[in-house]
Design a protein around this motif. Structure first.
Motif, PDB file in Angstrom:
ATOM      1  N   PHE A 348       0.820  -1.212   0.000  1.00  0.00           N
ATOM      2  CA  PHE A 348       0.000   0.000   0.000  1.00  0.00           C
ATOM      3  C   PHE A 348       0.855   1.263   0.000  1.00  0.00           C
ATOM      4  O   PHE A 348       0.463   2.279  -0.572  1.00  0.00           O
ATOM      5  CB  PHE A 348      -0.948  -0.028   1.198  1.00  0.00           C
ATOM      6  N   PHE A 349       2.002   1.207   0.632  1.00  0.00           N
ATOM      7  CA  PHE A 349       2.950   2.316   0.518  1.00  0.00           C
ATOM      8  C   PHE A 349       3.373   2.494  -0.931  1.00  0.00           C
ATOM      9  O   PHE A 349       3.410   3.610  -1.452  1.00  0.00           O
ATOM     10  CB  PHE A 349       4.169   2.050   1.402  1.00  0.00           C
ATOM     11  N   SER A 350       3.678   1.384  -1.592  1.00  0.00           N
ATOM     12  CA  SER A 350       4.112   1.455  -2.984  1.00  0.00           C
ATOM     13  C   SER A 350       2.996   1.945  -3.889  1.00  0.00           C
ATOM     14  O   SER A 350       3.223   2.761  -4.801  1.00  0.00           O
ATOM     15  CB  SER A 350       4.607   0.081  -3.445  1.00  0.00           C
ATOM     16  N   MET A 351       1.774   1.471  -3.662  1.00  0.00           N
ATOM     17  CA  MET A 351       0.654   1.916  -4.480  1.00  0.00           C
ATOM     18  C   MET A 351       0.413   3.411  -4.313  1.00  0.00           C
ATOM     19  O   MET A 351       0.127   4.120  -5.286  1.00  0.00           O
ATOM     20  CB  MET A 351      -0.609   1.137  -4.104  1.00  0.00           C
ATOM     21  N   ALA A 352       0.535   3.900  -3.078  1.00  0.00           N
ATOM     22  CA  ALA A 352       0.333   5.334  -2.832  1.00  0.00           C
ATOM     23  C   ALA A 352       1.387   6.167  -3.547  1.00  0.00           C
ATOM     24  O   ALA A 352       1.077   7.193  -4.163  1.00  0.00           O
ATOM     25  CB  ALA A 352       0.348   5.612  -1.333  1.00  0.00           C
ATOM     26  N   MET A 353       2.637   5.731  -3.498  1.00  0.00           N
ATOM     27  CA  MET A 353       3.701   6.495  -4.137  1.00  0.00           C
ATOM     28  C   MET A 353       3.608   6.422  -5.662  1.00  0.00           C
ATOM     29  O   MET A 353       3.865   7.415  -6.359  1.00  0.00           O
ATOM     30  CB  MET A 353       5.061   5.990  -3.668  1.00  0.00           C
ATOM     31  N   ILE A 354       3.222   5.279  -6.197  1.00  0.00           N
ATOM     32  CA  ILE A 354       3.054   5.172  -7.644  1.00  0.00           C
ATOM     33  C   ILE A 354       1.910   6.067  -8.110  1.00  0.00           C
ATOM     34  O   ILE A 354       1.990   6.720  -9.157  1.00  0.00           O
ATOM     35  CB  ILE A 354       2.813   3.701  -8.044  1.00  0.00           C
ATOM     36  N   ALA A 355       0.828   6.102  -7.328  1.00  0.00           N
ATOM     37  CA  ALA A 355      -0.289   6.989  -7.672  1.00  0.00           C
ATOM     38  C   ALA A 355       0.136   8.448  -7.633  1.00  0.00           C
ATOM     39  O   ALA A 355      -0.288   9.255  -8.470  1.00  0.00           O
ATOM     40  CB  ALA A 355      -1.456   6.751  -6.712  1.00  0.00           C
ATOM     41  N   ALA A 356       0.991   8.809  -6.667  1.00  0.00           N
ATOM     42  CA  ALA A 356       1.497  10.182  -6.614  1.00  0.00           C
ATOM     43  C   ALA A 356       2.423  10.466  -7.796  1.00  0.00           C
ATOM     44  O   ALA A 356       2.393  11.574  -8.364  1.00  0.00           O
ATOM     45  CB  ALA A 356       2.230  10.420  -5.299  1.00  0.00           C
ATOM     46  N   ASP A 357       3.237   9.495  -8.171  1.00  0.00           N
ATOM     47  CA  ASP A 357       4.125   9.683  -9.322  1.00  0.00           C
ATOM     48  C   ASP A 357       3.350   9.901 -10.620  1.00  0.00           C
ATOM     49  O   ASP A 357       3.885  10.500 -11.574  1.00  0.00           O
ATOM     50  CB  ASP A 357       5.032   8.457  -9.493  1.00  0.00           C
ATOM     51  N   ALA A 358       2.107   9.422 -10.659  1.00  0.00           N
ATOM     52  CA  ALA A 358       1.325   9.490 -11.893  1.00  0.00           C
ATOM     53  C   ALA A 358       1.057  10.911 -12.335  1.00  0.00           C
ATOM     54  O   ALA A 358       0.702  11.141 -13.506  1.00  0.00           O
ATOM     55  CB  ALA A 358      -0.004   8.750 -11.712  1.00  0.00           C
ATOM     56  N   VAL A 359       1.217  11.892 -11.450  1.00  0.00           N
ATOM     57  CA  VAL A 359       0.991  13.279 -11.840  1.00  0.00           C
ATOM     58  C   VAL A 359       1.983  13.730 -12.905  1.00  0.00           C
ATOM     59  O   VAL A 359       1.722  14.680 -13.646  1.00  0.00           O
ATOM     60  CB  VAL A 359       1.073  14.197 -10.595  1.00  0.00           C
ATOM     61  N   PHE A 360       3.114  13.023 -13.029  1.00  0.00           N
ATOM     62  CA  PHE A 360       4.135  13.384 -14.013  1.00  0.00           C
ATOM     63  C   PHE A 360       4.101  12.490 -15.256  1.00  0.00           C
ATOM     64  O   PHE A 360       4.950  12.639 -16.138  1.00  0.00           O
ATOM     65  CB  PHE A 360       5.522  13.298 -13.382  1.00  0.00           C
ATOM     66  N   LEU A 361       3.158  11.567 -15.337  1.00  0.00           N
ATOM     67  CA  LEU A 361       3.093  10.681 -16.500  1.00  0.00           C
ATOM     68  C   LEU A 361       2.714  11.474 -17.754  1.00  0.00           C
ATOM     69  O   LEU A 361       1.885  12.391 -17.695  1.00  0.00           O
ATOM     70  CB  LEU A 361       2.073   9.571 -16.265  1.00  0.00           C
ATOM     71  N   PRO A 362       3.291  11.136 -18.901  1.00  0.00           N
ATOM     72  CA  PRO A 362       2.969  11.860 -20.143  1.00  0.00           C
ATOM     73  C   PRO A 362       1.515  11.633 -20.558  1.00  0.00           C
ATOM     74  O   PRO A 362       0.988  10.522 -20.423  1.00  0.00           O
ATOM     75  CB  PRO A 362       3.940  11.259 -21.172  1.00  0.00           C
ATOM     76  N   THR A 363       0.892  12.673 -21.068  1.00  0.00           N
ATOM     77  CA  THR A 363      -0.503  12.575 -21.496  1.00  0.00           C
ATOM     78  C   THR A 363      -0.665  11.580 -22.633  1.00  0.00           C
ATOM     79  O   THR A 363      -1.650  10.830 -22.681  1.00  0.00           O
ATOM     80  CB  THR A 363      -1.013  13.955 -21.921  1.00  0.00           C
ATOM     81  N   VAL A 364       0.283  11.562 -23.566  1.00  0.00           N
ATOM     82  CA  VAL A 364       0.196  10.648 -24.707  1.00  0.00           C
ATOM     83  C   VAL A 364       0.144   9.204 -24.223  1.00  0.00           C
ATOM     84  O   VAL A 364      -0.655   8.393 -24.724  1.00  0.00           O
ATOM     85  CB  VAL A 364       1.394  10.859 -25.647  1.00  0.00           C
ATOM     86  N   PHE A 365       0.976   8.887 -23.246  1.00  0.00           N
ATOM     87  CA  PHE A 365       0.981   7.530 -22.697  1.00  0.00           C
ATOM     88  C   PHE A 365      -0.359   7.190 -22.058  1.00  0.00           C
ATOM     89  O   PHE A 365      -0.896   6.089 -22.248  1.00  0.00           O
ATOM     90  CB  PHE A 365       2.115   7.398 -21.673  1.00  0.00           C
ATOM     91  N   LEU A 366      -0.920   8.129 -21.296  1.00  0.00           N
ATOM     92  CA  LEU A 366      -2.183   7.870 -20.613  1.00  0.00           C
ATOM     93  C   LEU A 366      -3.335   7.736 -21.602  1.00  0.00           C
ATOM     94  O   LEU A 366      -4.239   6.908 -21.410  1.00  0.00           O
ATOM     95  CB  LEU A 366      -2.464   8.996 -19.619  1.00  0.00           C
ATOM     96  N   VAL A 367      -3.308   8.542 -22.675  1.00  0.00           N
ATOM     97  CA  VAL A 367      -4.354   8.430 -23.695  1.00  0.00           C
ATOM     98  C   VAL A 367      -4.291   7.062 -24.366  1.00  0.00           C
ATOM     99  O   VAL A 367      -5.316   6.408 -24.584  1.00  0.00           O
ATOM    100  CB  VAL A 367      -4.209   9.557 -24.731  1.00  0.00           C
ATOM    101  N   ARG A 368      -3.083   6.623 -24.689  1.00  0.00           N
ATOM    102  CA  ARG A 368      -2.937   5.289 -25.296  1.00  0.00           C
ATOM    103  C   ARG A 368      -3.369   4.199 -24.325  1.00  0.00           C
ATOM    104  O   ARG A 368      -4.024   3.227 -24.720  1.00  0.00           O
ATOM    105  CB  ARG A 368      -1.490   5.072 -25.724  1.00  0.00           C
TER     106      ARG A 368
END
Length: 428
Positions: A348-368
């Motif tokens: 759950f610590f890892s899931m929380a940090m990965i979810a926080a990291d998602a704010v920097f994910l590229p939009t193109v990647f998320l759209v795909r």
């Protein structure tokens, strides 16, 4: 003069950009889904032990929690009563709010209920957690101020249906659920305010009352002046709050990694490259002892991973100015958290940090990614038996949207612009 004119033009464009739309719709949606899923899975996993962790059987007794919150002015509805029934009601509502936020159902309401549930459960027993609870604590507050249901949510789907009906010249469906939720939650908020049940801080009651009153303002604007200036003003204010909060989330993530990295540099075990060895040899952090022993037996691997952890955490905030380098380090950090979940048993610590990291994910990647998910869902539904129920009757037929989802934006079901899919109806 030319420089002044150029600077003025750039400033005007920047102001227009942050007021005309809620930026990062896909990133905010991933944050919403990630943190709601993290806390939902945590609550479900701890369901058999909920009484010992946060309930009437907790070693941190109810009276002790009352004394602590009286000193630090923290908020928890679990401290309104020491009844076991009240604890069960609050725990169940927290689970339901996390599920609703995950699906993006009435996001404006469920985000507030999720924040209340997270603060209540965590402040009841402050010694329960693994570090990820602090991140969830903060993000639960931030999500209330974001328009995180623009895409990948039931709110976005409902907004698209309403837009399609409007395009056909049909009247919008009457919203009953929103006003009912608003009418029910209003007296609860009033009672909690009058009985000093919102903790000792000033910002929480102010925030809750602003959200409750703004829900009424949104409903009135949508009902009586959907194209008026009042509606446009509310959109601008909501966009400003969303964009400012998204910036705060980015800064928060950078501070987490920067402080963690610089504190590690000061430790002797991190300096000599042996810090990773010690948690791998602790039984408490060894869900897979054989795997931990294999990794700990390689001095070179331990040293490389120890130094790499420090380098990545210290360097990440500085890589935001280079998109490619930032994406590389982002992948490394997500892999690092996945390794922590596997090797140290902190999912759950890892899931929380990965979810926080998602704010920097590229939009193109998320759209795909959204397009792939939509395509997979369509293929799965295509294999199911077809029924001839009409969409008006709630049947499973494909619902037309305001824009062609598979062709545009990867079939993500994005709501129309200006926040109509952001849950800004009467507590919707």
């Amino acid at each position: 003069m030319d420089r002044i004119a150029t600077a003025g033009t750039a400033l005007a464009r920047a102001i227009q950009r942050v007021t005309a739309s809620a930026l990062g719709p896909y990133q905010s949606a991933v944050i919403r889904i990630g943190f709601a899923a993290t806390y939902l899975f945590f609550l479900v996993r701890e369901l058999p032990h909920r009484h010992e962790l946060y309930g009437p059987d907790s070693p941190w007794h109810w009276d002790l929690a009352r004394q602590l919150t009286a000193g630090n002015e923290a908020f928890s509805v679990l401290l309104w009563s020491d009844s076991a029934l009240w604890f069960e009601v609050v725990y169940a509502l927290t689970v339901l709010s996390a599920a609703g936020l995950l699906l993006g159902w009435r996001t404006r309401t469920t985000s507030v209920l999720f924040m209340v549930g997270v603060l209540s459960v965590q402040n009841r027993s402050v010694f329960m957690g693994d570090g990820g609870d602090n991140v969830i604590h903060l993000m639960a507050i931030y999500l209330v101020l974001t328009r995180c249901a623009q895409v990948w949510s039931l709110d976005a789907r409902r907004a698209a249906r309403d837009a399609e009906r409007t395009a056909r010249g049909l009247p919008s469906r009457r919203d009953v659920t929103g006003p009912v939720l608003w009418a029910v939650l209003g007296p609860v908020l009033l009672g909690a305010t009058l009985t000093d049940g919102l903790g000792g801080t000033w910002w929480l009651p102010v925030l809750l009352w602003i959200l409750w009153l703004s829900a009424a303002a949104w409903w009135a604007a949508n009902r009586f002046a959907p194209q008026g200036q009042q509606r446009a003003l509310l959109d601008v204010l909501a966009n400003l709050a969303h964009n400012a909060t998204l910036l705060v989330i980015m800064v928060e993530v950078c501070l987490i990694y920067a402080t963690a990295g610089w504190y590690k540099i000061q430790g002797s075990r991190w300096q000599d490259g042996t810090a990773l060895y010690y948690p791998l040899k602790l039984d408490y952090f060894a869900p897979w002892p054989a795997l931990s022993d294999v990794l700990a037996s390689s001095g070179l691997m331990v040293m490389v991973l120890t130094y790499a952890t420090v380098i990545v955490q210290v360097a990440f905030p500085f890589t935001l100015f280079n998109r490619r380098l930032k994406n590389v380090l982002l992948v490394i950090m997500i892999g690092e958290h996945a390794g922590i979940a596997l090797l140290l048993g902190l999912p759950f610590f890892s899931m929380a940090m990965i979810a926080a990291d998602a704010v920097f994910l590229p939009t193109v990647f998320l759209v795909r990614l959204g397009g792939r998910a939509a395509l997979g869902r369509q293929r799965l539904l295509a294999r199911l038996p077809r029924r001839s129920r009409s969409p008006e009757a709630g049947g499973p037929q494909e619902v037309p949207t305001a824009r062609s989802a598979p062709e545009e934006r990867g079939g993500t079901g994005e709501a129309p612009p200006h926040g109509t899919g952001g849950g800004h109806t009467l507590v919707g």
